[in-house]
Design a protein around this motif. Structure first.
Motif, mmCIF file in Angstrom:
data_model
loop_
_atom_site.group_PDB
_atom_site.id
_atom_site.type_symbol
_atom_site.label_atom_id
_atom_site.label_comp_id
_atom_site.label_asym_id
_atom_site.label_seq_id
_atom_site.Cartn_x
_atom_site.Cartn_y
_atom_site.Cartn_z
ATOM 1 N N GLY A 250 0.766 -1.234 0.000
ATOM 2 C CA GLY A 250 0.000 0.000 0.000
ATOM 3 C C GLY A 250 0.795 1.280 0.000
ATOM 4 N N ASP A 251 2.127 1.181 -0.149
ATOM 5 C CA ASP A 251 2.968 2.374 -0.193
ATOM 6 C C ASP A 251 3.132 2.855 -1.632
ATOM 7 N N GLU A 252 3.594 4.101 -1.773
ATOM 8 C CA GLU A 252 4.013 4.565 -3.085
ATOM 9 C C GLU A 252 5.277 3.817 -3.484
ATOM 10 N N PRO A 253 5.505 3.539 -4.782
ATOM 11 C CA PRO A 253 6.682 2.779 -5.194
ATOM 12 C C PRO A 253 7.998 3.423 -4.788
ATOM 13 N N ASP A 254 8.024 4.770 -4.727
ATOM 14 C CA ASP A 254 9.259 5.479 -4.353
ATOM 15 C C ASP A 254 9.192 6.012 -2.928
ATOM 16 N N HIS A 255 8.401 5.351 -2.094
ATOM 17 C CA HIS A 255 8.171 5.819 -0.725
ATOM 18 C C HIS A 255 9.448 5.884 0.097
ATOM 19 N N GLY A 256 10.397 4.975 -0.148
ATOM 20 C CA GLY A 256 11.635 4.947 0.613
ATOM 21 C C GLY A 256 11.581 4.037 1.821
ATOM 22 N N SER A 257 10.439 3.373 2.044
ATOM 23 C CA SER A 257 10.311 2.464 3.174
ATOM 24 C C SER A 257 11.168 1.222 2.959
ATOM 25 N N TYR A 258 11.558 0.572 4.055
ATOM 26 C CA TYR A 258 12.459 -0.570 4.001
ATOM 27 C C TYR A 258 11.774 -1.774 3.357
ATOM 28 N N VAL A 259 12.489 -2.434 2.467
ATOM 29 C CA VAL A 259 12.013 -3.657 1.824
ATOM 30 C C VAL A 259 13.062 -4.739 2.043
ATOM 31 N N SER A 260 12.662 -5.825 2.684
ATOM 32 C CA SER A 260 13.597 -6.902 3.011
ATOM 33 C C SER A 260 13.721 -7.889 1.851
#
Length: 306
Positions: A250-260
């Motif tokens: 549910g985030d924007e693709p360029d949100h910058g949140s961590y992806v494991s």
């Protein structure tokens, strides 16, 4: 009569089942709680839920089998809960048709956030072949409204809703708590009736949550549909596994949140399931191409019709 959101909880642990009932009730759901897999499948058939949570270790049939069975007749969002944290367990859950896999113990706030993110994805309401007769409305009298819709990434999504049935004997129904979401679904530009994306015999209808290959309907889970629509709208532009992971939650693709690494592996599993359903070979793809070391894209530029 306003639509109501219904959730089925399949959990044999009394404490966890009570926690999920309370958590989902506070989120505006009417909750049907069951303590074994057989009753859970029956409840999913009868109540047409928008969300199903399934414990992996159940006293009769395991959560994998529950998920496989409910996937035969519903495209409800399925969250698998388990104390097992090994990657193979996660992959088996996703391969069975789950949309998300959460290990115990979990933080209630995080669980609510993950569920609300899933609810923003497209959902048709029924898998092809399911009984089309609408279940009667429950006489409980509570009417929590559906969650507001949102547009994440480049994929329009409509807020889901469901209509519960009259409770079966022995199946407890917990009315939604007061103070839940109150705003109704908001129309999203680009989802007009008749709109479709077309590429070499593959047709995707965003507003209908419907996919066909050369006239044959392909039943997809909400996550598979979201990934396919994202790639078709992106055309020849490559979408990385990191971007797709964020879109799934549910985030924007360029949100910058961590992806494991596990998140990216989840994308691989969902795309593997999608390709299998489409009959698309990864070695000689007709539709979905892998760009090694980068991500995924479509084999051509889909036409927007409508």
């Amino acid at each position: 009569m306003e639509d109501r959101r219904v959730a089925v909880v399949v959990e044999d642990d009394d404490d966890i089942r009570g926690l999920m009932v309370a958590l989902l009730g506070q989120s505006g759901f009417e909750v049907i709680a069951t303590s074994n897999g057989t009753d859970g499948v029956t409840a999913a058939q009868e109540f047409d839920p928008v969300l199903i949570t399934v414990d992996l270790g159940l006293p009769d049939i395991d959560g994998y089998e529950v998920t496989r069975r409910v996937r035969r007749f519903t495209d409800a969002y399925v969250v698998m809960l388990t104390a097992r944290g090994e990657e193979i367990d996660t992959l088996m859950g996703l391969d069975a048709g789950a949309d998300d896999y959460v290990t115990k113990p979990f933080r209630p706030r995080e669980m609510r956030a993950r569920i609300e993110a899933m609810l923003r994805r497209p959902r048709s309401g029924r898998i092809s072949g399911q009984d089309s007769a609408a279940p009667p409305v429950s006489p409980q009298g509570t009417t929590p409204a559906p969650a507001p819709s949102a547009n994440h990434g480049q994929v329009p999504a409509m807020a889901p809703s469901a209509t519960p049935a009259t409770p079966a004997p022995g199946v407890p129904v917990v009315p939604a708590a007061a103070g839940g979401p109150t705003s109704g679904p908001v129309p999203v530009p680009g989802t007009e009736t008749g709109l479709r994306l077309d590429l070499d015999g593959l047709e995707l209808f965003p507003d209908l949550h419907h996919v066909e290959t050369e006239g044959r309907e392909i039943p997809l889970t909400p996550t598979e549909f979201l990934l396919l629509e994202t790639l078709m709208r992106s055309g020849r532009v490559v979408r990385s596994k990191t971007e797709l992971s964020r879109i799934i939650r549910g985030d924007e693709p360029d949100h910058g949140s961590y992806v494991s690494a596990a998140d990216e592996r989840t994308v691989e599993v969902h795309l593997g399931n999608l390709r299998r359903k489409l009959g698309d070979s990864p070695k000689s793809p007709r539709w979905v191409q892998t760009v090694r070391g980068v991500g995924y894209r479509m084999a051509g530029s889909p036409q927007l019709v409508g």
